[in-house]
Design a protein around this motif. Structure first.
Motif, PDB file in Angstrom:
ATOM      1  N   THR A  24      -0.676  17.913  27.224  1.00 48.79           N
ATOM      2  CA  THR A  24      -0.828  16.588  27.075  1.00 48.79           C
ATOM      3  C   THR A  24      -1.987  15.713  26.654  1.00 48.79           C
ATOM      4  O   THR A  24      -1.657  14.630  26.410  1.00 48.79           O
ATOM      5  CB  THR A  24      -0.041  15.309  28.349  1.00 48.79           C
TER       6      THR A  24
ATOM      7  N   HIS B 206      -0.820   9.416  25.347  1.00 47.46           N
ATOM      8  CA  HIS B 206      -0.637   8.695  26.041  1.00 47.46           C
ATOM      9  C   HIS B 206      -1.767   7.659  26.691  1.00 47.46           C
ATOM     10  O   HIS B 206      -1.717   6.862  26.794  1.00 47.46           O
ATOM     11  CB  HIS B 206       0.291   9.304  27.863  1.00 47.46           C
TER      12      HIS B 206
ATOM     13  N   GLY C 202       6.256   7.856  30.663  1.00 46.85           N
ATOM     14  CA  GLY C 202       5.455   7.613  29.400  1.00 46.85           C
ATOM     15  C   GLY C 202       4.250   8.868  28.594  1.00 46.85           C
ATOM     16  O   GLY C 202       4.293   8.715  27.551  1.00 46.85           O
ATOM     17  N   ALA C 203       4.538   9.869  29.693  1.00 48.63           N
ATOM     18  CA  ALA C 203       3.414  11.756  28.858  1.00 48.63           C
ATOM     19  C   ALA C 203       4.000  12.048  28.642  1.00 48.63           C
ATOM     20  O   ALA C 203       5.467  12.222  28.602  1.00 48.63           O
ATOM     21  CB  ALA C 203       2.262  11.428  29.456  1.00 48.63           C
TER      22      ALA C 203
END
Length: 552
Positions: free
Chosen positions: A235, A258, A106-107
């Motif tokens: 990220t 995230h 999900g990042a």
């Protein structure tokens, strides 16, 4: 409310000279800024030196690390107490020479692509690529195989059971880049070099090695990194908005981060080399944090109605380096010992650092695991220094130079050393350079002497000693003084390859004794850190690592 605004911040301090090396930013947070209090706003940090590069593989300096820790996430994170915890890796387990890492789902990267094991593999292969020429390659070159077993699982195999690997994966130079930007960067390098080799062919050649790869690598080396430096892609919770070289870098909130919401819109890192100017900005609210406060100004910041100091013992060791083998007379042990005993460390600590430093007993800080506390300090003894000089290859003295970066503190320390060494017949010329230029010069190994700081950012002695003193580290990864001692090499290898804690302590204790006997560099003092902040705020923590991480 304002003081709580910038409090939700984790400030990690660390130097360079890094290395490491062991050395922050500005913009206004107006009082009563209701937009900021509701989750927006701007944070400005004052930095003494400009970041060298936003590419995590290009440099290993503190100013760059402070920004890169905001842009890139690492597989493993290190807490304020130097404990290792999950980052982009949600699990990490060792089985001999294999490490299995489960990865976070999900990042996303700043470019919108999804984080997977492919990005980890591409990042770890890039950092050791000779075309990149990373000074951090030594931290990962023991990884001999990277196997993707799933989009969110990867297995790293090392040449031997390498105990410190998790701490290396938590280092800022292990920040994970997207495979997309890595591919774009290599393609740009191939195009700029006029190479007819395709990207896939380049990767195949790199895996095979040999003369064909070496030829391509040499062709593209000067072009690698250009794309990543201009548009870093991680990220992390902040992404690059604007860079004005020599002035400031602005990072903005990454909306799809995230890790949850962040309480600001932008963070601006302003370069303000002069201590007095940074303090004036801090006191008037022009900046909310300064990464460096001159020791003589600590009380001023503490006593001001709207500012305070956050303190912490550090992981740094400031040293004077000698050119051990390529320049006479520093290949003479007697000269190195004469200089070491002629330096009045207590005068430096009290006169320049305002007692914010600890007389160094050896080459790693007391905060580092396996620090040998039983060793004696290097005594200030002019008679002994003169005796060593009399027995040296230069009994009548000689002329030499000391290089330092261009801070007021370094200049003042160099002046003390200049005066002290004059007492034993060594005539010293001080040369100061802008920080980035200074690091480049130090890396080339053409110095007589220079003063720098090494920060053992991982808290593990392998990072503090192997890159600085192992013979193999003369490749640019840290051993800038061209030192080699096979006996020491053996103990450093033992310390990194055994998982038995007692064996590691014993190996590193002996290593520290050898280094204090040889003195390839002479340790001066261990750092005591302090950052200036606006208001006395709960929630600002200063860890021993001298680079900044914002958790707001």
């Amino acid at each position: 409310m304002q003081k709580k605004l910038w409090l939700l911040m984790l400030f990690t301090m660390l130097l360079v000279l890094a290395a490491c090396t062991d050395d922050s930013d500005v913009d206004e947070a107006a009082e009563g800024d209701t937009e900021a209090e509701s989750g927006g706003g701007d944070l400005v940090i004052g930095m003494i030196s400009e970041a060298v590069s936003l590419d995590p593989h290009v440099s290993n300096d503190i100013p760059s690390a402070q920004l890169r820790t905001q842009i890139y996430d690492t597989l493993i994170e290190q807490t304020v107490d130097l404990e290792l915890t999950e980052g982009l890796a949600t699990s990490f387990e060792q089985d001999g020479d294999k490490w299995t890492l489960g990865l976070k789902e999900g990042a996303t990267f700043h470019n919108g692509s999804e984080f997977t094991a492919e990005d980890v593999k591409a990042t770890l292969e890039r950092v050791v690529d000779p075309s990149v020429g990373s000074s951090a390659a030594f931290m990962f070159e023991m990884i001999n195989n990277i196997e993707i077993t799933d989009d969110y699982e990867i297995v790293l195999t090392t040449d031997y059971p390498f105990t410190p690997l998790p701490s290396h994966l938590a280092h800022n130079t292990a920040g994970i880049l997207s495979k997309e930007v890595i591919d774009e960067d290599y393609q740009n390098a191939l195009d700029e070099a006029g190479s007819d080799v395709t990207l896939e062919e380049y990767y195949d050649l790199r895996e095979q090695g040999g003369t064909d790869f070496e030829a391509v690598s040499e062709d593209i080396g000067t072009h690698v990194g250009a794309v990543i430096s201009e548009k870093p892609d991680g990220t992390g919770h902040l992404k690059l908005q604007e860079r004005i070289p020599g002035n400031e870098i602005v990072l903005e909130k990454f909306e799809d981060f995230h890790g949850g919401e962040r309480q600001f819109n932008t963070v601006t890192y302003r370069v303000i080399p002069e201590n007095s100017s940074r303090l004036a900005e801090l006191e008037t609210g022009g900046i909310s944090i300064t990464d460096t406060v001159d020791p003589s100004s600590m009380d001023r910041v503490r006593d001001h109605e709207s500012t305070d100091i956050i303190d912490q013992d550090g992981l740094s060791m400031t040293y004077l380096a000698f050119n051990n083998y390529t320049k006479e007379p520093f290949d003479d042990e007697n000269v190195r010992k004469a200089i070491s005993h002629a330096l009045d460390r207590e005068q430096i600590i009290s006169g320049v650092l305002d007692n914010r430093g600890i007389h160094a007993k050896n080459h790693i800080s007391p905060s580092v695991f396996a620090h040998n506390e039983d060793m004696e300090e290097v005594a200030f003894d002019l008679d002994l220094a003169k005796e060593y000089m009399a027995n040296s290859s230069m009994p009548d003295g000689f002329d030499t130079t000391i290089w330092t970066s261009d801070s007021e503190q370094n200049r003042d320390i160099a002046l003390i050393m200049q005066e002290s060494l004059g007492e034993i017949g060594i005539d010293v010329t001080i040369e100061q350079y802008e920080f980035g230029a200074f690091l480049d010069m130090a890396n080339q190994g053409n110095h007589d002497m220079f003063m720098l700081q090494w920060i053992t950012v991982t808290g593990d002695p392998n990072y503090g000693l192997y890159p600085m003193f192992h013979t193999d580290s003369q490749d640019g990864s840290g051993n800038r003084w061209n030192y080699s001692n096979p006996e020491l090499d053996g103990y450093l290898e033992e310390g990194q390859q055994t998982s038995d804690e007692n064996e590691r302590v014993e190996a590193y204790a002996i290593a520290q004794e050898i280094l204090m006997e040889d003195l390839p560099i002479t340790p001066l003092y261990y750092g005591q850190l302090g950052i200036g902040v606006t208001y006395t705020v709960d929630g600002v923590e200063l860890d021993p690592v001298e680079s900044s991480e914002l958790k707001m």
